[in-house]
Motif scaffolding. Structure first.
Motif, PDB file in Angstrom:
ATOM      1  N   PRO A 221     -19.019 -48.925   1.627  1.00  8.89           N
ATOM      2  CA  PRO A 221     -19.465 -50.318   1.704  1.00  8.89           C
ATOM      3  C   PRO A 221     -19.190 -51.105   0.425  1.00  8.89           C
ATOM      4  CG  PRO A 221     -21.089 -48.894   2.716  1.00  8.89           C
ATOM      5  CD  PRO A 221     -20.073 -47.981   2.077  1.00  8.89           C
ATOM      6  N   THR A 222     -19.365 -50.470  -0.720  1.00 10.73           N
ATOM      7  CA  THR A 222     -19.099 -51.149  -1.995  1.00 10.73           C
ATOM      8  C   THR A 222     -17.615 -51.460  -2.144  1.00 10.73           C
ATOM      9  OG1 THR A 222     -21.007 -50.078  -3.058  1.00 10.73           O
ATOM     10  CG2 THR A 222     -19.275 -50.949  -4.503  1.00 10.73           C
ATOM     11  N   GLU A 223     -16.765 -50.501  -1.833  1.00 10.52           N
ATOM     12  CA  GLU A 223     -15.322 -50.725  -1.905  1.00 10.52           C
ATOM     13  C   GLU A 223     -14.889 -51.806  -0.927  1.00 10.52           C
ATOM     14  OE1 GLU A 223     -14.131 -46.094  -3.105  1.00 10.52           O
ATOM     15  OE2 GLU A 223     -14.157 -46.755  -1.014  1.00 10.52           O
ATOM     16  N   TYR A 224     -15.511 -51.812   0.246  1.00 11.50           N
ATOM     17  CA  TYR A 224     -15.214 -52.833   1.266  1.00 11.50           C
ATOM     18  C   TYR A 224     -15.568 -54.228   0.759  1.00 11.50           C
ATOM     19  CZ  TYR A 224     -15.899 -55.402   5.678  1.00 11.50           C
ATOM     20  OH  TYR A 224     -15.871 -56.332   6.695  1.00 11.50           O
ATOM     21  N   LEU A 225     -16.755 -54.387   0.163  1.00  7.20           N
ATOM     22  CA  LEU A 225     -17.155 -55.696  -0.361  1.00  7.20           C
ATOM     23  C   LEU A 225     -16.249 -56.132  -1.507  1.00  7.20           C
ATOM     24  CD1 LEU A 225     -21.067 -55.495  -0.303  1.00  7.20           C
ATOM     25  CD2 LEU A 225     -19.550 -56.656   1.314  1.00  7.20           C
ATOM     26  N   GLU A 226     -15.824 -55.167  -2.337  1.00  8.36           N
ATOM     27  CA  GLU A 226     -14.891 -55.526  -3.402  1.00  8.36           C
ATOM     28  C   GLU A 226     -13.572 -56.007  -2.817  1.00  8.36           C
ATOM     29  OE1 GLU A 226     -13.434 -53.797  -7.664  1.00  8.36           O
ATOM     30  OE2 GLU A 226     -13.079 -52.509  -5.936  1.00  8.36           O
TER      31      GLU A 226
END
Length: 417
Positions: A221-226
């Motif tokens: 999820p963090t990589e996706y938001l980045e």
């Protein structure tokens, strides 16, 4: 300008007088001779900054006890979301009033909310005399047909918020990467940045959320938001339990603020290995929150501090983890910084958001280490007096209108069942 003089109160182990003029702490000295509008006897009390509850859903006080002993998604889909469809403005108003009452009586002066029917909540917060951040919650459940309606409502609420005053601020709430479509996440982020608003979201609360994200996007999820370009210093990310080293590096690089919500994480069995040391060492601002009363059952920041520290020490097998001085900052100064509020510490020139702690009780006897007694020995009943923005909102544990609030919530909650 209204003034309050607190005489002979203990600050960091030293007895002193503290003068509050208007909204700020004007003077701290051994003895202040001033004809203040109000004089408070501080003997037998210690002064601390007001707590900053960085993640909650205030009117969920109405749902305290609904859907116990359930998994998160089952709890949301079968209990919480169906109940929330029956909420109206009156329920939100009194539910938020009850939340403010509970927060005042446990020493919280500021909270970062995320819930529905914001005008009713703001009315309640204003009457309580607290500070809040009130995001418009974007939750489209991937239904793109609602996009234009959501955009219109968000913009209307932003315009309305210009009339709220300084104590209540508007923000954008992106519920989570798994419940909001990519288009709406990007739109909400751009909307916030163009207007200088905070963004409040849930991130990596459960392991299942991470697994599904990797399956769907090939990214955490963090990589996706980045990848979407939505991470930045305006983002406040609640939970952040299931984080890789790379996730932590990403949040640090974008100066994202993180909120640890230990009680709800434990109760819903989302996880407990919050990587506090790794976040701290990477330079991430870590704060504390209670989450809503439907999942954590109370809004007590003293309890939150205690459980946060005990769990850190246990899972790391390290009694030095999350030491007292850092723990206190997580609940006060770090939250104030994250929200851009000039409080969180007792110093001249700072906003007068403070609590007086009654130390003339057995929990503080002997008072060898005040912070240890406050966090590990006492409970919220030790909070005697609370001042927010230079105004007394509780004195001698008396809050105006307490009985009326309790009676109205007891009248209304039955309509939700």
């Amino acid at each position: 300008m209204n003034s309050i003089l607190i005489k002979k109160v203990t600050l960091n182990g030293t007895e002193c007088d503290i003068l509050i003029s208007g909204t700020k702490i004007e003077k701290i000295a051994p003895d202040i001779d001033f004809a203040a509008d109000r004089i408070i006897d501080g003997r037998g009390k210690s002064i601390i900054p007001g707590f900053v509850n960085m993640h909650t859903h205030s009117a969920m006080t109405l749902m305290r006890g609904i859907g116990e002993d359930m998994h998160l998604m089952e709890w949301l889909e079968e209990k919480i979301w169906p109940v929330e469809k029956r909420l109206d403005d009156e329920m939100i108003y009194w539910g938020t009033k009850l939340a403010c009452l509970e927060m005042v009586k446990s020493g919280t002066t500021t909270f970062n909310d995320q819930y529905w029917r914001i005008p009713a909540a703001v009315k309640a917060v204003k009457e309580a005399g607290l500070r809040s951040v009130q995001p418009y919650v974007i939750l489209d459940l991937m239904d793109k047909s609602r996009s234009e309606e959501i955009k219109r409502e968000c913009n209307e609420m932003y315009e309305l918020s210009k009339e709220w005053g300084d104590m209540n601020r508007f923000a954008v709430g992106i519920h989570s990467p798994y419940s909001v479509s990519e288009e709406m996440i990007v739109w909400a982020s751009n909307f916030a940045r163009e207007r200088g608003l905070l963004v409040h979201l849930h991130l990596s609360e459960t392991e299942g959320e991470n697994i599904r994200s990797v399956e769907q996007h090939g990214l955490t999820p963090t990589e996706y938001l980045e990848k979407l370009g939505v991470l930045g210093p305006e983002v406040i990310a609640a939970h952040c339990l299931w984080m890789s080293d790379n996730d932590i590096s990403i949040l640090a690089r974008h100066n994202v603020k993180v909120v640890h919500n230990i009680n709800s994480n434990l109760k819903i069995a989302s996880g407990y290995k919050f990587r506090y040391n790794e976040f701290r060492d990477a330079g991430v601002t870590v704060t504390l929150g209670t989450d809503g009363c439907a999942s954590s059952n109370n809004l007590d920041m003293i309890e939150t501090m205690k459980i946060s520290a005990l769990v850190q020490k246990a899972w790391r097998d390290d009694p030095t983890s999350m030491p007292l001085d850092e723990l206190m900052k997580l609940a006060t100064l770090n939250g104030a910084k994250a929200l851009g509020i000039d409080s969180g510490v007792i110093e001249e020139g700072k906003l007068a958001d403070i609590s007086l702690i009654n130390t003339n009780i057995f929990e503080f006897t002997p008072n060898i280490n005040f912070l240890a007694n406050l966090i590990y020995s006492a409970n919220s009943s030790c909070v005697d007096t609370v001042i927010c923005n230079g105004k007394i909102v509780m004195e001698n544990r008396v809050v105006s209108g307490e009985r009326e609030i309790i009676d109205n919530v007891n009248r209304l909650y039955k309509k939700l069942l």
